[in-house]
Design a protein around this motif. Structure first.
Motif, PDB file in Angstrom:
ATOM      1  N   ARG A 170       0.811  -1.226   0.000  1.00  0.00           N
ATOM      2  CA  ARG A 170       0.000   0.000   0.000  1.00  0.00           C
ATOM      3  C   ARG A 170       0.844   1.275   0.000  1.00  0.00           C
ATOM      4  NH1 ARG A 170      -2.964   2.621  -0.566  1.00  0.00           N
ATOM      5  NH2 ARG A 170      -4.404   3.214   1.101  1.00  0.00           N
ATOM      6  N   TYR A 171       1.934   1.271   0.781  1.00  0.00           N
ATOM      7  CA  TYR A 171       2.675   2.521   0.968  1.00  0.00           C
ATOM      8  C   TYR A 171       4.132   2.427   0.529  1.00  0.00           C
ATOM      9  CZ  TYR A 171      -1.445   3.836   3.605  1.00  0.00           C
ATOM     10  OH  TYR A 171      -2.743   4.118   3.962  1.00  0.00           O
ATOM     11  N   GLY A 172       4.508   1.302  -0.047  1.00  0.00           N
ATOM     12  CA  GLY A 172       5.813   1.173  -0.662  1.00  0.00           C
ATOM     13  C   GLY A 172       6.981   1.221   0.305  1.00  0.00           C
ATOM     14  N   PHE A 173       8.151   1.422  -0.284  1.00  0.00           N
ATOM     15  CA  PHE A 173       9.394   1.483   0.480  1.00  0.00           C
ATOM     16  C   PHE A 173       9.366   2.627   1.485  1.00  0.00           C
ATOM     17  CE2 PHE A 173      13.796   3.067   0.891  1.00  0.00           C
ATOM     18  CZ  PHE A 173      14.396   1.933   1.423  1.00  0.00           C
ATOM     19  N   ILE A 174       8.735   3.731   1.109  1.00  0.00           N
ATOM     20  CA  ILE A 174       8.648   4.889   2.004  1.00  0.00           C
ATOM     21  C   ILE A 174       7.842   4.534   3.256  1.00  0.00           C
ATOM     22  CG2 ILE A 174       7.743   7.227   2.245  1.00  0.00           C
ATOM     23  CD1 ILE A 174       8.329   7.629  -0.731  1.00  0.00           C
ATOM     24  N   GLY A 175       6.707   3.870   3.062  1.00  0.00           N
ATOM     25  CA  GLY A 175       5.882   3.466   4.200  1.00  0.00           C
ATOM     26  C   GLY A 175       6.614   2.509   5.122  1.00  0.00           C
ATOM     27  N   ALA A 176       7.369   1.552   4.528  1.00  0.00           N
ATOM     28  CA  ALA A 176       8.134   0.607   5.336  1.00  0.00           C
ATOM     29  C   ALA A 176       9.189   1.326   6.166  1.00  0.00           C
ATOM     30  CB  ALA A 176       8.794  -0.439   4.440  1.00  0.00           C
ATOM     31  N   CYS A 177       9.855   2.309   5.555  1.00  0.00           N
ATOM     32  CA  CYS A 177      10.897   3.060   6.268  1.00  0.00           C
ATOM     33  C   CYS A 177      10.306   3.857   7.431  1.00  0.00           C
ATOM     34  CB  CYS A 177      11.621   3.991   5.309  1.00  0.00           C
ATOM     35  SG  CYS A 177      12.732   3.146   4.166  1.00  0.00           S
ATOM     36  N   ILE A 178       9.116   4.434   7.216  1.00  0.00           N
ATOM     37  CA  ILE A 178       8.467   5.195   8.285  1.00  0.00           C
ATOM     38  C   ILE A 178       8.121   4.274   9.462  1.00  0.00           C
ATOM     39  CG2 ILE A 178       6.390   6.491   8.894  1.00  0.00           C
ATOM     40  CD1 ILE A 178       6.418   7.634   6.051  1.00  0.00           C
ATOM     41  N   TYR A 228       9.675   1.947  15.039  1.00  0.00           N
ATOM     42  CA  TYR A 228      10.143   0.879  15.925  1.00  0.00           C
ATOM     43  C   TYR A 228      11.573   1.130  16.402  1.00  0.00           C
ATOM     44  CZ  TYR A 228       6.121  -2.164  15.091  1.00  0.00           C
ATOM     45  OH  TYR A 228       4.859  -2.697  15.058  1.00  0.00           O
ATOM     46  N   LEU A 229      12.432   1.600  15.499  1.00  0.00           N
ATOM     47  CA  LEU A 229      13.815   1.879  15.880  1.00  0.00           C
ATOM     48  C   LEU A 229      13.868   2.971  16.943  1.00  0.00           C
ATOM     49  CD1 LEU A 229      16.832   1.346  15.415  1.00  0.00           C
ATOM     50  CD2 LEU A 229      16.772   3.085  13.601  1.00  0.00           C
ATOM     51  N   SER A 230      13.067   4.004  16.777  1.00  0.00           N
ATOM     52  CA  SER A 230      13.019   5.083  17.767  1.00  0.00           C
ATOM     53  C   SER A 230      12.559   4.557  19.121  1.00  0.00           C
ATOM     54  CB  SER A 230      12.069   6.196  17.296  1.00  0.00           C
ATOM     55  OG  SER A 230      12.478   6.736  16.069  1.00  0.00           O
ATOM     56  N   LEU A 231      11.567   3.671  19.099  1.00  0.00           N
ATOM     57  CA  LEU A 231      11.040   3.104  20.342  1.00  0.00           C
ATOM     58  C   LEU A 231      12.103   2.273  21.060  1.00  0.00           C
ATOM     59  CD1 LEU A 231       8.695   2.516  22.265  1.00  0.00           C
ATOM     60  CD2 LEU A 231       7.966   0.684  20.707  1.00  0.00           C
ATOM     61  N   ILE A 232      12.783   1.410  20.323  1.00  0.00           N
ATOM     62  CA  ILE A 232      13.799   0.537  20.921  1.00  0.00           C
ATOM     63  C   ILE A 232      14.968   1.352  21.471  1.00  0.00           C
ATOM     64  CG2 ILE A 232      15.485  -1.287  20.420  1.00  0.00           C
ATOM     65  CD1 ILE A 232      13.404  -2.297  18.293  1.00  0.00           C
TER      66      ILE A 232
END
Length: 371
Positions: A266-274, A279-283
């Protein structure tokens, strides 16, 4: 006049909801697009999850620390009870039926908060000495880690069992264990490597099939459809009507186990990166608190364990989605459809916020009374 004491929010982690709430909202949009019936159920799970968060946030956990061993052994008892009275679904006996209702509970999910609390409790009453824990202390901690691993693995639920095992030992590594134990562990792994075929032979048939599918040149049907969905998403994704892998039911379990593939469709590579950035920010945010909680082993161990747990869940789910790991039923935290995982993580975050907010409040005042 009685009102909530505003001081309890002095040390509340407001960064956490800023990271987690967008993930939950993003998930609900995708689930609602794929299946409105499931979206309505997810609203119920979200409601129960936030209620659970509030309950555990307001519990006087530090005053009730002495109850943690009882909670741990109660959950161990539930895991044992699964073998006797457990309900079987999809070939696995992992659930207990609640009498006189149509609901079931999964003790391995309930056990996760008990496990992290028990580790935090044990390390608090026996903090690491200079040079790290020696073999005697390490063996004691290992008992509390390996026992649930054996019980959960026998359900069979090897994925959840390995998560418990990894989280437990990584937490010990972060807190501090003697270098001799680390070297011994590496040596044991090297010695056991040649007998891995014996371990494989003791697995269940469906577990063997997952490994074979993972190692074979041609991936399984689920992974093939997942990779097609990922590839078709491109850089910016497709419109809802053009996301054919999901809406024509080619992508299996698109709202839970393989929701990451649907996200990219649905949102492509950009959506996956967001999503991954969230998750990275949370960890990283959770791990960064090790510096602030350096002397508070109880909160520090629980927070580190929670960060590791999220990292493993995210890593395993995405790896299996793109064919880098065997397919196991590990959801994306706060993102995959379902109640058990969502409520469990909300309970974990409720405990986390409690340990932060009340770490300087020995009297645990929730309300102020003005006469």
């Amino acid at each position: 006049m009685i009102k909530l004491d505003g001081k309890i929010f002095t040390h509340f982690d407001f960064i956490l909801p800023f990271i987690v709430l967008p993930i939950i909202g993003f998930s609900f949009i995708l689930i609602n697009e794929a299946n409105t019936v499931l979206a309505h159920k997810q609203i119920l799970y979200i409601t129960i999850g936030f209620m659970s968060f509030c309950v555990f946030f307001l519990l006087p956990i530090r005053k009730l620390e002495w109850l943690i061993p009882f909670f741990y052994w109660f959950c161990i008892g539930l895991l044992m009870l699964v073998d006797i009275l457990g309900a079987t679904k999809l070939g696995a006996k992992r659930w207990l039926e609640i009498p006189f209702t149509n609901f079931t509970i999964q003790p391995s999910e309930i056990f996760k908060p008990a496990f992290l609390l028990m580790l935090a409790y044990l390390i608090k009453i026996n903090p690491p000495p200079a040079g790290g824990y020696k073999f005697k202390e390490f063996a004691k901690f290992s008992f509390y880690i390996i026992l649930p691993f054996i019980l959960i693995k026998s359900e069979p639920d090897l994925g959840s069992a390995l998560i418990i095992l990894i989280v437990g030992y990584v937490v010990l590594f972060l807190v501090g264990i003697n270098y001799k134990i680390i070297l011994t562990g590496i040596l044991i792994i090297g010695i056991l490597a040649p007998i891995s075929p014996l371990i494989y032979n003791n697995l269940n048939d469906y577990q063997k099939k997952r490994i074979v599918d993972f190692l074979s040149e041609k991936p399984s049907y689920q992974v093939r459809q997942s990779m097609i969905a990922i590839g078709s998403g491109g850089v910016s994704g497709k419109s809802k009507d053009d996301a054919t892998q999901t809406h024509f039911k080619f992508l299996p379990i698109s709202t839970s186990d393989f929701i990451f593939a649907y996200t990219i469709e649905r949102y492509g590579f950009i959506g996956a990166c967001i999503l991954l950035a969230g998750y990275l920010s949370l960890i990283l945010h959770l791990l960064s608190l090790n510096r602030i909680l350096k002397k508070d082993y109880f909160a520090r161990v629980f927070t580190s364990g929670l960060a590791i747990l999220i990292f493993i869940y995210v890593g395993v789910n995405i790896s299996m989605t793109i064919g880098f790991a065997p397919v196991v039923g590990v959801p994306l935290p706060f993102f995959s459809y379902g109640g058990s995982s969502f409520v469990t993580f909300m309970v974990l975050f409720g405990i986390y916020e409690n340990l932060l907010s009340f770490r300087f409040d020995p009297h645990y005042k929730l309300v102020k009374i003005n006469l």
